[in-house]
Design an enzyme around this catalytic site. Sequence first.
Site, PDB file in Angstrom:
ATOM      1  N   ASP A  62       0.966  -1.213  -0.146  1.00 50.84           N
ATOM      2  CA  ASP A  62       0.070   0.217   0.074  1.00 50.84           C
ATOM      3  C   ASP A  62       0.754   1.238   0.094  1.00 50.84           C
ATOM      4  O   ASP A  62       1.516   1.576   0.963  1.00 50.84           O
ATOM      5  CB  ASP A  62      -0.753  -0.089   1.275  1.00 50.84           C
ATOM      6  CG  ASP A  62      -1.829   1.011   1.408  1.00 50.84           C
ATOM      7  OD1 ASP A  62      -1.766   2.200   0.588  1.00 50.84           O
ATOM      8  OD2 ASP A  62      -2.863   1.143   2.236  1.00 50.84           O
ATOM      9  N   SER A 148       0.185  14.858 -14.005  1.00 49.04           N
ATOM     10  CA  SER A 148      -0.764  14.733 -14.962  1.00 49.04           C
ATOM     11  C   SER A 148      -1.130  16.149 -15.473  1.00 49.04           C
ATOM     12  O   SER A 148      -0.560  17.122 -15.162  1.00 49.04           O
ATOM     13  CB  SER A 148      -2.104  14.578 -14.030  1.00 49.04           C
ATOM     14  OG  SER A 148      -3.309  14.620 -14.869  1.00 49.04           O
ATOM     15  N   TYR A 161      -7.937  15.865  -6.571  1.00 51.66           N
ATOM     16  CA  TYR A 161      -6.843  15.099  -7.498  1.00 51.66           C
ATOM     17  C   TYR A 161      -5.905  16.037  -8.105  1.00 51.66           C
ATOM     18  O   TYR A 161      -4.658  15.874  -7.905  1.00 51.66           O
ATOM     19  CB  TYR A 161      -7.675  14.315  -8.508  1.00 51.66           C
ATOM     20  CG  TYR A 161      -6.755  13.568  -9.654  1.00 51.66           C
ATOM     21  CD1 TYR A 161      -6.035  12.389  -9.097  1.00 51.66           C
ATOM     22  CD2 TYR A 161      -6.658  14.162 -10.920  1.00 51.66           C
ATOM     23  CE1 TYR A 161      -5.480  11.690 -10.005  1.00 51.66           C
ATOM     24  CE2 TYR A 161      -5.729  13.615 -11.788  1.00 51.66           C
ATOM     25  CZ  TYR A 161      -5.074  12.244 -11.457  1.00 51.66           C
ATOM     26  OH  TYR A 161      -4.518  11.902 -12.311  1.00 51.66           O
ATOM     27  N   LYS A 165      -1.976  16.289  -7.913  1.00 52.76           N
ATOM     28  CA  LYS A 165      -0.861  16.325  -9.091  1.00 52.76           C
ATOM     29  C   LYS A 165      -0.083  17.677  -9.251  1.00 52.76           C
ATOM     30  O   LYS A 165       1.089  17.621  -9.813  1.00 52.76           O
ATOM     31  CB  LYS A 165      -1.709  16.189 -10.334  1.00 52.76           C
ATOM     32  CG  LYS A 165      -2.461  14.479 -10.415  1.00 52.76           C
ATOM     33  CD  LYS A 165      -1.403  13.663 -10.307  1.00 52.76           C
ATOM     34  CE  LYS A 165      -1.650  12.057 -10.040  1.00 52.76           C
ATOM     35  NZ  LYS A 165      -0.852  11.267  -9.925  1.00 52.76           N
TER      36      LYS A 165
HETATM   37  N1  LIG Z   1      -5.350   7.556 -17.081  1.00 50.70           N
HETATM   38  C1  LIG Z   1      -5.149   8.671 -17.204  1.00 50.70           C
HETATM   39  O1  LIG Z   1      -5.803   9.202 -17.788  1.00 50.70           O
HETATM   40  C2  LIG Z   1      -4.187   9.493 -16.122  1.00 50.70           C
HETATM   41  C3  LIG Z   1      -3.929  10.745 -16.703  1.00 50.70           C
HETATM   42  C4  LIG Z   1      -3.095  11.556 -16.035  1.00 50.70           C
HETATM   43  C5  LIG Z   1      -2.357  10.913 -14.936  1.00 50.70           C
HETATM   44  N2  LIG Z   1      -2.426   9.696 -14.468  1.00 50.70           N
HETATM   45  C6  LIG Z   1      -1.838   9.144 -13.546  1.00 50.70           C
HETATM   46  O2  LIG Z   1      -1.262   7.805 -13.847  1.00 50.70           O
HETATM   47  C7  LIG Z   1      -0.950   7.071 -12.831  1.00 50.70           C
HETATM   48  C8  LIG Z   1      -1.613   5.700 -13.388  1.00 50.70           C
HETATM   49  O3  LIG Z   1      -2.968   5.852 -13.697  1.00 50.70           O
HETATM   50  P1  LIG Z   1      -3.860   4.706 -14.208  1.00 50.70           P
HETATM   51  O4  LIG Z   1      -4.635   5.444 -15.151  1.00 50.70           O
HETATM   52  O5  LIG Z   1      -2.875   3.558 -14.759  1.00 50.70           O
HETATM   53  O6  LIG Z   1      -4.290   4.232 -13.124  1.00 50.70           O
HETATM   54  P2  LIG Z   1      -5.285   2.603 -12.817  1.00 50.70           P
HETATM   55  O7  LIG Z   1      -6.375   3.122 -11.680  1.00 50.70           O
HETATM   56  O8  LIG Z   1      -5.727   2.105 -14.029  1.00 50.70           O
HETATM   57  O9  LIG Z   1      -4.033   2.019 -11.857  1.00 50.70           O
HETATM   58  C9  LIG Z   1      -3.367   2.267 -10.935  1.00 50.70           C
HETATM   59  C10 LIG Z   1      -2.720   0.995 -10.278  1.00 50.70           C
HETATM   60  O10 LIG Z   1      -2.304   1.405  -9.151  1.00 50.70           O
HETATM   61  C11 LIG Z   1      -2.653   0.446  -7.824  1.00 50.70           C
HETATM   62  N3  LIG Z   1      -2.780   1.369  -6.595  1.00 50.70           N
HETATM   63  C12 LIG Z   1      -3.870   2.056  -6.354  1.00 50.70           C
HETATM   64  N4  LIG Z   1      -3.754   2.612  -4.990  1.00 50.70           N
HETATM   65  C13 LIG Z   1      -2.587   1.969  -4.574  1.00 50.70           C
HETATM   66  C14 LIG Z   1      -2.264   1.959  -3.347  1.00 50.70           C
HETATM   67  N5  LIG Z   1      -2.594   2.552  -2.369  1.00 50.70           N
HETATM   68  N6  LIG Z   1      -0.906   1.204  -3.172  1.00 50.70           N
HETATM   69  C15 LIG Z   1      -0.234   0.378  -4.207  1.00 50.70           C
HETATM   70  N7  LIG Z   1      -0.804   0.265  -5.428  1.00 50.70           N
HETATM   71  C16 LIG Z   1      -2.110   1.098  -5.638  1.00 50.70           C
HETATM   72  C17 LIG Z   1      -3.918  -0.043  -8.495  1.00 50.70           C
HETATM   73  O11 LIG Z   1      -4.153  -1.374  -7.938  1.00 50.70           O
HETATM   74  C18 LIG Z   1      -3.633  -0.127  -9.980  1.00 50.70           C
HETATM   75  O12 LIG Z   1      -2.970  -1.370 -10.356  1.00 50.70           O
HETATM   76  C19 LIG Z   1      -1.816   7.780 -11.584  1.00 50.70           C
HETATM   77  O13 LIG Z   1      -0.788   8.376 -10.709  1.00 50.70           O
HETATM   78  C20 LIG Z   1      -2.548   8.753 -12.488  1.00 50.70           C
HETATM   79  O14 LIG Z   1      -2.896   9.592 -11.287  1.00 50.70           O
HETATM   80  C21 LIG Z   1      -3.493   8.937 -15.376  1.00 50.70           C
END
Ligand SMILES: NC(=O)c1ccc[n+]([C@@H]2O[C@H](COP(=O)([O-])OP(=O)(O)OC[C@H]3O[C@@H](n4cnc5c(N)ncnc54)[C@H](O)[C@@H]3O)[C@@H](O)[C@H]2O)c1
Length: 265
Positions: A62, A148, A161, A165
Amino acid sequence: MNTPSKVAVVTGAGQGIGRAIALRLARDGFAIGSLDFNPDTAQQTVDLIAAADGAGLAVQVDVAEREQVLAAVDKVVEAFGRLDVLVNNAGIAPTTPLEDITPELYRKVFDVNVGSTYWGIQAAIRHFKARTPAHPGQVVGKIINASSQAGQVGNPDLAVYGATKFAIRGITQTAARDLAALGITVNAYCPGIVRTPMMEGIAKKVADANGESLEWGLQQWAKTVTLGRISEPEDVAGCVSYLAGPDSDYMTGQALIIDGGMVFN
Ligand SMILES: NC(=O)c1ccc[n+]([C@@H]2O[C@H](COP(=O)([O-])OP(=O)(O)OC[C@H]3O[C@@H](n4cnc5c(N)ncnc54)[C@H](O)[C@@H]3O)[C@@H](O)[C@H]2O)c1
């Protein structure tokens, strides 16, 4: 096991952007510490790496918990003998209309997104400190944080959020200054709208409210992207590959925007 020549830890590696980064860095020659809250998906990522002749170790963590992050990174170093890159990727993104924000939700999102960034940086420093740069500017380790497009400009309904970021960009700049003398670079990546379970969750809410399909929901954002399509996780992984590799050695404190042209600075 032979000591690999380079090792990267990726948090949130069980799905989405984190998995794409893990697979890409494995292809770049890194052994991968696949850290995730979900041990099954973390292991699936390692299985995919192994199927492509790479090396990986899944560790449940976590990321909001400091001791767990330090222990998880230690485990990866025990297994592979070194650490070269740490990617603080894990994050959560609930939509939070201003009037619905509660103290619990605010603390949870900051603990997971911002707390994890501090703990990941601390875990990396402990191992990077073992290697002293031979001369000013020699890079001995790299820290890469997930910001982000929402960490560059305010987005509707993302007051919590977006704040996390923005904070991660601030931490990245401070850490870059604080850690340069140790030979550590610190940069961030700023994705836009990426097709992942996180984004699909947000798109589904919009789609349901309009009686439309998930794909319709996702495509609504394509209209806001200069390049005319939403991002795939691999687009972001390519950016992180650059930040993890030697071509970015003369870059620190930066937040690279990889969003198809949503934000122009
Ligand atoms: N998807 C988008 O459009 C987007 C855009 C900008 C930034 N981001 C950033 O990119 C990163 C990844 O995003 P994503 O879209 O792949 O998210 P996602 O939700 O698809 O995957 C996130 C992963 O992190 C893990 N996770 C969540 N909380 C956790 C914790 N407390 N401890 C350990 N693992 C944990 C989850 O189990 C999951 O496998 C994030 O930081 C997100 O803010 C995503």
